[in-house]
Write an enzyme that holds these catalytic residues in place. Structure first.
Site, PDB file in Angstrom:
ATOM      1  N   HIS A   1       0.867  -1.188   0.000  1.00 61.46           N
ATOM      2  CA  HIS A   1       0.000   0.000   0.000  1.00 61.46           C
ATOM      3  C   HIS A   1       0.896   1.228   0.000  1.00 61.46           C
ATOM      4  O   HIS A   1       1.744   1.392   0.870  1.00 61.46           O
ATOM      5  CB  HIS A   1      -0.924   0.020   1.223  1.00 61.46           C
ATOM      6  CG  HIS A   1      -1.850   1.201   1.230  1.00 61.46           C
ATOM      7  ND1 HIS A   1      -3.100   1.167   0.655  1.00 61.46           N
ATOM      8  CD2 HIS A   1      -1.688   2.467   1.698  1.00 61.46           C
ATOM      9  CE1 HIS A   1      -3.679   2.342   0.789  1.00 61.46           C
ATOM     10  NE2 HIS A   1      -2.842   3.161   1.412  1.00 61.46           N
ATOM     11  N   CYS A   2       0.695   2.102  -0.960  1.00 59.84           N
ATOM     12  CA  CYS A   2       1.562   3.267  -1.143  1.00 59.84           C
ATOM     13  C   CYS A   2       0.797   4.530  -0.770  1.00 59.84           C
ATOM     14  O   CYS A   2      -0.202   4.866  -1.413  1.00 59.84           O
ATOM     15  CB  CYS A   2       2.042   3.350  -2.594  1.00 59.84           C
ATOM     16  SG  CYS A   2       3.092   4.779  -2.930  1.00 59.84           S
ATOM     17  N   ILE A   3       1.278   5.241   0.260  1.00 57.04           N
ATOM     18  CA  ILE A   3       0.587   6.463   0.672  1.00 57.04           C
ATOM     19  C   ILE A   3       0.820   7.593  -0.327  1.00 57.04           C
ATOM     20  O   ILE A   3       0.070   8.572  -0.346  1.00 57.04           O
ATOM     21  CB  ILE A   3       1.029   6.904   2.075  1.00 57.04           C
ATOM     22  CG1 ILE A   3       2.515   7.265   2.089  1.00 57.04           C
ATOM     23  CG2 ILE A   3       0.717   5.833   3.101  1.00 57.04           C
ATOM     24  CD1 ILE A   3       2.958   7.865   3.412  1.00 57.04           C
TER      25      ILE A   3
END
Length: 441
Positions: free
Chosen positions: A186-188
């Site tokens: 998951h990439c912010i």
């Protein structure tokens, strides 16, 4: 020169801090100074501050900070995306009008092409699509993409939230509230999970962000350099390097000091001539362009090794357990294989990374439910099958009573203690070019 020194120190420090904060948790840095600094930054310093805050304010400050940190890191929100795109847009808005009159025609044609690309690839990475998210309607399709290797992924393991059997290489994201196909992480920075179908856009985002930053630094150099050279000629006597009479000019310390002097000197001249809009943005680009390209290089390594960021974390856990001597390698019985083709004798073994499932801890491998193979393992288009099975034991002795689901496919007499990943096949590693084609799907 003092201004140039302060700006350079600030930009380098900020870049290093960002790198440590976001990438220091990767298993590749686990036993390195970067990993230590990451633990210091996110664990030890906050713990010390929490203790102090408990004494001073009964924990009010750390409680609020914890909620803010949890929101920023573990909830879906556009804050980081807005910050990133705002930084790119604002820097371009400051920089381009100042240097535009001095640029040749071919650079004027290239700038409108390069500047929008980070925005485009951020949108494509953040866009929701059915190939990335697994739903009831497309679950059966995702079950046919990858086989279970019985090392990282086991058949028949249900997702407690989505209420269906997890396809191989998938992972449930607690932030996106869904299972993700070929989950990477998951990439912010894009406010989304990266997996099948959108991982390629993330790679493009890293590539073109790095190119744009390097190109901006280059444009600042070609525009400001002639003016800086003229400035230096006029005031050359002000910028000479004064050697300490007691210093040995042949030592590396004096050499580095001289290089640092001239770097700061020319940075100061560039800032004087180009100002913050041209030279300041150019210096920021010069010092930050390696960051996205370094992360891209790491993902190219993952592609070469045939694994995702999520899987590299799982492999890292296996490696740590192998070092403890509690992992045993067994072979699948020929009759349990779906293909009669001869399997490759060796494949690239991976070296692991981040974002672990709770299922990748050092606890015993969970026993999948008793269901027929035809129901939980549909045939896939994947060209090879895993011949290996790994199992942890709590006492470090060879496994005596295998879980029933492993017993149906494993040669029980074949288990031997294994000490390194080089002895284990990675069924998802087809070779670099095939891995790359798979990653770009």
């Amino acid at each position: 020169m003092a201004l140039a020194r302060n700006i350079a120190v600030f930009v380098v420090s900020l870049s290093l801090l960002v790198f440590i904060a976001f990438f220091g948790r990767l298993p590749a840095f686990r036993n390195t100074p970067i990993g230590y600094l990451h633990r210091l930054l996110v664990v030890r310093i906050p713990s010390s501050l929490r203790t102090l805050d408990l004494y001073l304010t009964n924990g009010r400050i750390t409680s609020g900070s914890s909620r803010l940190g949890h929101y920023l890191m573990y909830e879906r929100h556009p804050v980081v995306v807005v910050f990133f795109l705002g930084l790119v847009t604002g820097s371009a808005a400051l920089f381009v009008p100042v240097v535009w009159p001095y640029l040749p025609l071919h650079h004027k044609a290239l700038i409108p092409i390069l500047v929008p690309l980070p925005h485009l690839f951020t949108y494509l990475s953040a866009k929701r699509n059915d190939e990335t998210y697994i739903t009831e309607s497309n679950h059966s399709k995702h079950m046919k993409y990858y086989p279970y290797d019985r090392i990282l992924y086991y058949p028949g393991v249900p997702c407690r939230t989505c209420h269906f059997v997890k396809p191989a290489r998938s992972k449930h994201c607690s932030i996106c509230k869904t299972c993700v196909a070929r989950m990477d992480h998951h990439c912010i920075w894009v406010n989304n999970c990266l997996g099948r179908a959108n991982y390629k856009w993330f790679l493009a985002l890293l590539l073109f962000t790095g190119i744009l930053l390097a190109y901006g630094a280059y444009l600042a150099y070609i525009v400001i350099s002639p003016q800086a050279a003229e400035h230096y000629k006029v005031y050359e006597q002000w910028y000479g390097y004064e050697l300490d009479p007691t210093a040995d000019p042949s030592t590396w310390i004096v050499y580095l000091d001289m290089k640092l002097h001239y770097f700061l000197m020319f940075s100061s001249i560039y800032l004087d001539v180009g100002g913050i809009r041209a030279a300041g943005v150019g210096l920021l680009a010069l010092l930050t362009w390696p960051l996205p390209l370094a992360l891209l290089s790491y993902h190219v390594y993952l592609i070469w090794a045939g694994m995702t960021t999520n899987e590299s974390g799982k492999w890292a856990d296996w490696r740590d357990d192998m070092n403890d001597g509690v992992v045993f390698l067994g072979h699948r019985r020929t009759g349990s294989m779906r293909s009669a083709l001869e399997q490759p004798k060796s494949l690239h073994p991976p070296y692991r990374s981040e974002e672990n499932d709770s299922s990748t801890s050092t606890s015993p491998v969970p026993t999948p439910p008793e269901t027929p193979p035809e129901e939980e393992e549909p045939r896939t288009a994947w060209p090879i099958e895993s011949r290996h099975i790994l199992i942890r034991t709590m006492d470090g002795e060879a496994p005596q009573n295998l879980p029933s689901r492993l017993k149906s496919v494993a040669d029980e007499e074949s288990f031997q203690r294994v000490w390194g990943l080089r002895d284990v096949e990675n069924v998802y590693d087809l070779g670099f070019w095939d891995n790359l084609l798979e990653a770009l799907k």
